[in-house]
Motif scaffolding. Structure first.
Motif, PDB file in Angstrom:
ATOM      1  N   GLN A 183       7.088   2.725 -24.300  1.00 17.75           N
ATOM      2  CA  GLN A 183       7.834   3.182 -25.651  1.00 17.75           C
ATOM      3  C   GLN A 183       6.939   2.764 -26.666  1.00 17.75           C
ATOM      4  OE1 GLN A 183      11.216   0.182 -25.460  1.00 17.75           O
ATOM      5  NE2 GLN A 183      11.680   1.108 -23.317  1.00 17.75           N
ATOM      6  N   ALA A 184       6.892   3.625 -27.723  1.00 21.66           N
ATOM      7  CA  ALA A 184       5.811   3.442 -28.802  1.00 21.66           C
ATOM      8  C   ALA A 184       6.333   4.126 -30.027  1.00 21.66           C
ATOM      9  CB  ALA A 184       4.518   4.033 -28.444  1.00 21.66           C
ATOM     10  N   GLY A 235      -6.328   7.493 -40.131  1.00 18.28           N
ATOM     11  CA  GLY A 235      -6.137   6.988 -38.836  1.00 18.28           C
ATOM     12  C   GLY A 235      -4.682   7.156 -38.425  1.00 18.28           C
ATOM     13  N   ARG A 236      -4.244   6.797 -37.022  1.00 19.46           N
ATOM     14  CA  ARG A 236      -3.037   6.522 -36.706  1.00 19.46           C
ATOM     15  C   ARG A 236      -3.031   5.124 -35.920  1.00 19.46           C
ATOM     16  NH1 ARG A 236      -2.383  10.097 -39.645  1.00 19.46           N
ATOM     17  NH2 ARG A 236      -1.226  12.202 -39.101  1.00 19.46           N
ATOM     18  N   LEU A 237      -1.880   4.395 -36.100  1.00 23.76           N
ATOM     19  CA  LEU A 237      -1.665   3.318 -35.395  1.00 23.76           C
ATOM     20  C   LEU A 237      -0.677   3.454 -34.432  1.00 23.76           C
ATOM     21  CD1 LEU A 237      -2.265   0.257 -34.524  1.00 23.76           C
ATOM     22  CD2 LEU A 237      -1.027  -0.399 -36.515  1.00 23.76           C
ATOM     23  N   GLU A 238      -0.605   3.205 -33.246  1.00 18.30           N
ATOM     24  CA  GLU A 238       0.419   3.190 -32.260  1.00 18.30           C
ATOM     25  C   GLU A 238       0.732   2.086 -31.566  1.00 18.30           C
ATOM     26  OE1 GLU A 238       1.555   6.391 -28.652  1.00 18.30           O
ATOM     27  OE2 GLU A 238      -0.409   5.658 -28.578  1.00 18.30           O
ATOM     28  N   GLU A 239       1.941   1.532 -31.591  1.00 17.80           N
ATOM     29  CA  GLU A 239       2.184   0.384 -31.289  1.00 17.80           C
ATOM     30  C   GLU A 239       3.380   0.491 -30.191  1.00 17.80           C
ATOM     31  OE1 GLU A 239       2.030  -2.939 -34.335  1.00 17.80           O
ATOM     32  OE2 GLU A 239       2.746  -1.138 -35.405  1.00 17.80           O
ATOM     33  N   GLY A 240       3.287  -0.306 -29.137  1.00 19.72           N
ATOM     34  CA  GLY A 240       4.533   0.011 -28.165  1.00 19.72           C
ATOM     35  C   GLY A 240       4.289  -1.092 -26.908  1.00 19.72           C
ATOM     36  N   ASN A 241       5.097  -0.692 -25.788  1.00 21.55           N
ATOM     37  CA  ASN A 241       4.897  -1.299 -24.437  1.00 21.55           C
ATOM     38  C   ASN A 241       5.108  -0.516 -23.419  1.00 21.55           C
ATOM     39  OD1 ASN A 241       7.980  -1.625 -24.051  1.00 21.55           O
ATOM     40  ND2 ASN A 241       7.812  -2.612 -26.076  1.00 21.55           N
ATOM     41  N   TYR A 242       4.768  -1.222 -22.231  1.00 24.43           N
ATOM     42  CA  TYR A 242       5.172  -0.213 -20.809  1.00 24.43           C
ATOM     43  C   TYR A 242       5.323  -1.401 -19.911  1.00 24.43           C
ATOM     44  CZ  TYR A 242       0.101  -1.230 -20.263  1.00 24.43           C
ATOM     45  OH  TYR A 242      -0.994  -1.790 -20.264  1.00 24.43           O
ATOM     46  N   LEU A 243       5.749  -0.958 -18.730  1.00 20.69           N
ATOM     47  CA  LEU A 243       6.063  -1.687 -17.406  1.00 20.69           C
ATOM     48  C   LEU A 243       4.872  -1.631 -16.597  1.00 20.69           C
ATOM     49  CD1 LEU A 243       8.140  -3.554 -16.214  1.00 20.69           C
ATOM     50  CD2 LEU A 243       9.242  -1.586 -15.099  1.00 20.69           C
ATOM     51  N   TYR A 244       4.117  -2.414 -16.338  1.00 19.53           N
ATOM     52  CA  TYR A 244       2.820  -2.358 -15.457  1.00 19.53           C
ATOM     53  C   TYR A 244       3.459  -2.808 -14.153  1.00 19.53           C
ATOM     54  CZ  TYR A 244      -1.886  -3.316 -14.005  1.00 19.53           C
ATOM     55  OH  TYR A 244      -2.820  -3.561 -13.356  1.00 19.53           O
ATOM     56  N   LYS A 245       3.063  -1.835 -13.267  1.00 22.20           N
ATOM     57  CA  LYS A 245       3.247  -1.884 -11.629  1.00 22.20           C
ATOM     58  C   LYS A 245       4.525  -2.496 -11.295  1.00 22.20           C
ATOM     59  CE  LYS A 245      -1.614  -2.267 -10.599  1.00 22.20           C
ATOM     60  NZ  LYS A 245      -2.782  -3.158  -9.720  1.00 22.20           N
ATOM     61  N   GLY A 246       5.690  -2.180 -12.173  1.00 19.83           N
ATOM     62  CA  GLY A 246       7.082  -2.500 -11.932  1.00 19.83           C
ATOM     63  C   GLY A 246       7.154  -3.985 -11.959  1.00 19.83           C
ATOM     64  N   GLY A 247       6.262  -4.800 -12.700  1.00 18.72           N
ATOM     65  CA  GLY A 247       6.225  -6.451 -12.513  1.00 18.72           C
ATOM     66  C   GLY A 247       6.409  -6.945 -13.862  1.00 18.72           C
ATOM     67  N   ILE A 248       5.643  -6.465 -14.796  1.00 22.55           N
ATOM     68  CA  ILE A 248       5.448  -7.232 -16.006  1.00 22.55           C
ATOM     69  C   ILE A 248       5.493  -6.360 -17.227  1.00 22.55           C
ATOM     70  CG2 ILE A 248       2.795  -7.471 -16.067  1.00 22.55           C
ATOM     71  CD1 ILE A 248       3.411  -9.973 -17.371  1.00 22.55           C
ATOM     72  N   PHE A 256       0.781  -3.162 -26.543  1.00 22.90           N
ATOM     73  CA  PHE A 256      -0.399  -2.495 -26.895  1.00 22.90           C
ATOM     74  C   PHE A 256      -0.367  -2.018 -28.343  1.00 22.90           C
ATOM     75  CE2 PHE A 256       1.837   1.340 -25.351  1.00 22.90           C
ATOM     76  CZ  PHE A 256       1.408   2.237 -26.384  1.00 22.90           C
ATOM     77  N   GLN A 257      -1.524  -2.092 -28.969  1.00 24.26           N
ATOM     78  CA  GLN A 257      -1.874  -1.634 -30.087  1.00 24.26           C
ATOM     79  C   GLN A 257      -3.073  -0.797 -29.954  1.00 24.26           C
ATOM     80  OE1 GLN A 257      -1.472  -3.915 -33.791  1.00 24.26           O
ATOM     81  NE2 GLN A 257      -0.360  -5.504 -32.716  1.00 24.26           N
ATOM     82  N   ASN A 258      -2.737   0.417 -30.475  1.00 25.62           N
ATOM     83  CA  ASN A 258      -3.925   1.679 -30.181  1.00 25.62           C
ATOM     84  C   ASN A 258      -4.183   2.215 -31.486  1.00 25.62           C
ATOM     85  OD1 ASN A 258      -5.655   3.189 -28.839  1.00 25.62           O
ATOM     86  ND2 ASN A 258      -3.922   4.938 -28.633  1.00 25.62           N
ATOM     87  N   LEU A 259      -5.246   2.001 -32.027  1.00 29.74           N
ATOM     88  CA  LEU A 259      -5.719   2.395 -33.368  1.00 29.74           C
ATOM     89  C   LEU A 259      -6.787   3.595 -33.238  1.00 29.74           C
ATOM     90  CD1 LEU A 259      -5.895   2.520 -36.693  1.00 29.74           C
ATOM     91  CD2 LEU A 259      -7.612   0.755 -36.378  1.00 29.74           C
ATOM     92  N   LEU A 260      -6.515   4.965 -33.761  1.00 31.55           N
ATOM     93  CA  LEU A 260      -7.383   6.049 -33.547  1.00 31.55           C
ATOM     94  C   LEU A 260      -7.718   6.580 -34.987  1.00 31.55           C
ATOM     95  CD1 LEU A 260      -5.013   7.775 -31.037  1.00 31.55           C
ATOM     96  CD2 LEU A 260      -7.215   7.172 -30.165  1.00 31.55           C
ATOM     97  N   VAL A 261      -8.991   6.678 -35.105  1.00 27.42           N
ATOM     98  CA  VAL A 261      -9.426   7.146 -36.467  1.00 27.42           C
ATOM     99  C   VAL A 261     -10.414   8.394 -36.035  1.00 27.42           C
ATOM    100  CG1 VAL A 261     -11.023   6.628 -38.370  1.00 27.42           C
ATOM    101  CG2 VAL A 261      -9.471   4.829 -37.541  1.00 27.42           C
ATOM    102  N   VAL A 262     -10.475   9.521 -37.022  1.00 32.78           N
ATOM    103  CA  VAL A 262     -11.223  10.592 -36.857  1.00 32.78           C
ATOM    104  C   VAL A 262     -11.753  11.015 -38.184  1.00 32.78           C
ATOM    105  CG1 VAL A 262     -10.964  13.173 -36.271  1.00 32.78           C
ATOM    106  CG2 VAL A 262      -9.855  11.438 -34.782  1.00 32.78           C
TER     107      VAL A 262
END
Length: 274
Positions: A205-206, A218-231, A235-241
Motif C-alpha cells: 500500500q502506498a 521529484g516524487r516521494l512514495e510512502e507505504g508499507n508491505y507484508l514481508y514474507k507473510g510475517g511482518i 518504506f519511503q522511496n524518493l525519486l528525482v530525475v
C-alpha cells in the motif's frame, strides 16, 4: 558442629571429644588440641574450648536441578526423558506454526534505536552525479548487476547501502542513461516498483507526493508491505530525475516503529544534488 582444622592437610576434624589430638586424614598432630589449650586456660571447659577454637563449616546444599537431571539420566528413566523431550518438540513446532513467524521476524527486524535522533550523523557526497546525504549509519558501495533490459539503456549505475542491522535499511541508487532513452519520473516510479516486487513482498500500500530536491522535481512514495507473510515493513522511496540522470533513495523500517519515519524524514531532508 565445630571442627578443628589440620595444619598439615587442612582436613576438618569433627570436634566431638576433648581427646582429639591427631588428624583423622593424615595422622599428624593437630594444633590447638584441648590439652594445649587448657595449659593457657586452666579453668576453661570443653564447650568453651569448642566455641573458642573450633570453626563452623557450612554444608553445601545439594543442587536440586542437577540432582533431578542426574536421576533422569539413569538408564531406568531414559525412556521417560525421550518421551518428555519429544512432547516439548511437538509443542514448540505447533507454537512456531501458529505464532512463530511473526515472533521470529520481530526479533530479526529490530526497531530503530532512539539514539539515532540525537546522535551526530555522517555526511557524505557520493556518486558521479554528486549527491550529498546525511545518515546515522555508514553507506557502503553495494553495486548490483542490472537486468539485461536495463543494462542496454544504462550508461552508468552506482548503488550504496548500509550494512544489515540497526533497524533501518538505506539504499541510494544513481543512474545515467543514454541520450535516446526516455527518463521521466513516471518511468522511474515504474522501474522502482519492478525492483521492489520480489516474491517475498505482498499487500503493498502506498501513496505518492510531488517534492523538490535542490530545485529539481521529484516524487516521494510512502507505504508499507507484508514481508514474507510475517511482518509489515514500511518504506519511503524518493525519486528525482534531471535530464539523463536519476536518483533513488529507498528507506525501509518496521511499520510499527515510531522512530523509523522520523529518521527517514531527516535523511531525506538532508539531500542535496550538486
Amino acid at each position: 558442629m565445630k571442627y578443628l582444622l589440620c595444619g598439615s592437610c587442612s582436613h576438618a576434624n569433627p570436634l566431638k571429644s576433648e581427646y582429639l589430638t591427631f588428624c583423622d586424614a593424615c595422622g599428624k598432630k593437630l594444633p590447638n588440641s584441648f590439652a594445649d589449650w587448657r595449659k593457657l586456660h586452666p579453668m576453661g571447659s570443653f564447650p568453651e574450648y569448642q566455641q573458642t577454637v573450633g570453626i563452623s563449616i557450612k554444608e553445601k546444599k545439594p543442587n536440586a536441578a542437577k540432582a533431578w537431571i542426574k536421576t533422569q539420566l539413569q538408564p531406568a528413566n531414559k525412556g521417560k526423558v525421550i518421551v518428555f523431550f519429544s512432547l516439548v518438540l511437538v509443542l514448540l513446532a505447533t507454537a512456531g506454526t501458529l505464532f512463530g513467524k511473526k515472533a521470529v521476524f520481530s526479533l530479526l527486524y529490530a526497531k530503530v534505536p532512539k539514539s539515532y535522533l540525537y546522535a551526530s550523523w555522517q555526511t557524505a557526497t557520493i556518486g558521479r552525479q554528486a549527491l550529498e546525504i546525511s545518515t546515522p549509519v555508514k553507506l557502503w558501495i553495494h553495486d548490483q548487476p542490472l537486468d539485461p533490459e536495463a543494462a542496454k539503456v544504462t550508461e552508468y549505475a552506482k548503488s550504496y547501502r548500509n550494512e544489515e542491522g540497526g533497524g533501518i535499511r538505506i539504499t541510494v541508487n544513481m543512474y545515467s542513461y543514454f541520450e535516446n532513452v526516455t527518463n521521466t519520473l513516471e518511468n522511474a516510479l515504474a522501474d522502482s516498483h519492478h525492483t521492489m516486487e520480489p516474491e517475498d513482498m505482498s499487500d503493498m500500500q502506498a501513496k505518492t507526493t510531488p517534492v523538490l530536491v535542490s530545485g529539481i522535481q521529484g516524487r516521494l512514495e510512502e507505504g508499507n508491505y507484508l514481508y514474507k507473510g510475517g511482518i509489515r515493513l514500511a518504506f519511503q522511496n524518493l525519486l528525482v530525475v534531471k535530464g539523463a540522470n536519476r536518483w533513488e533513495i529507498l528507506i525501509h523500517y518496521r511499520d510499527d516503529d515510531p522512530i523509523g519515519p522520523q529518521v527517514a524524514r531527516r535523511v531525506l531532508k538532508s539531500l542535496k544534488i550538486k
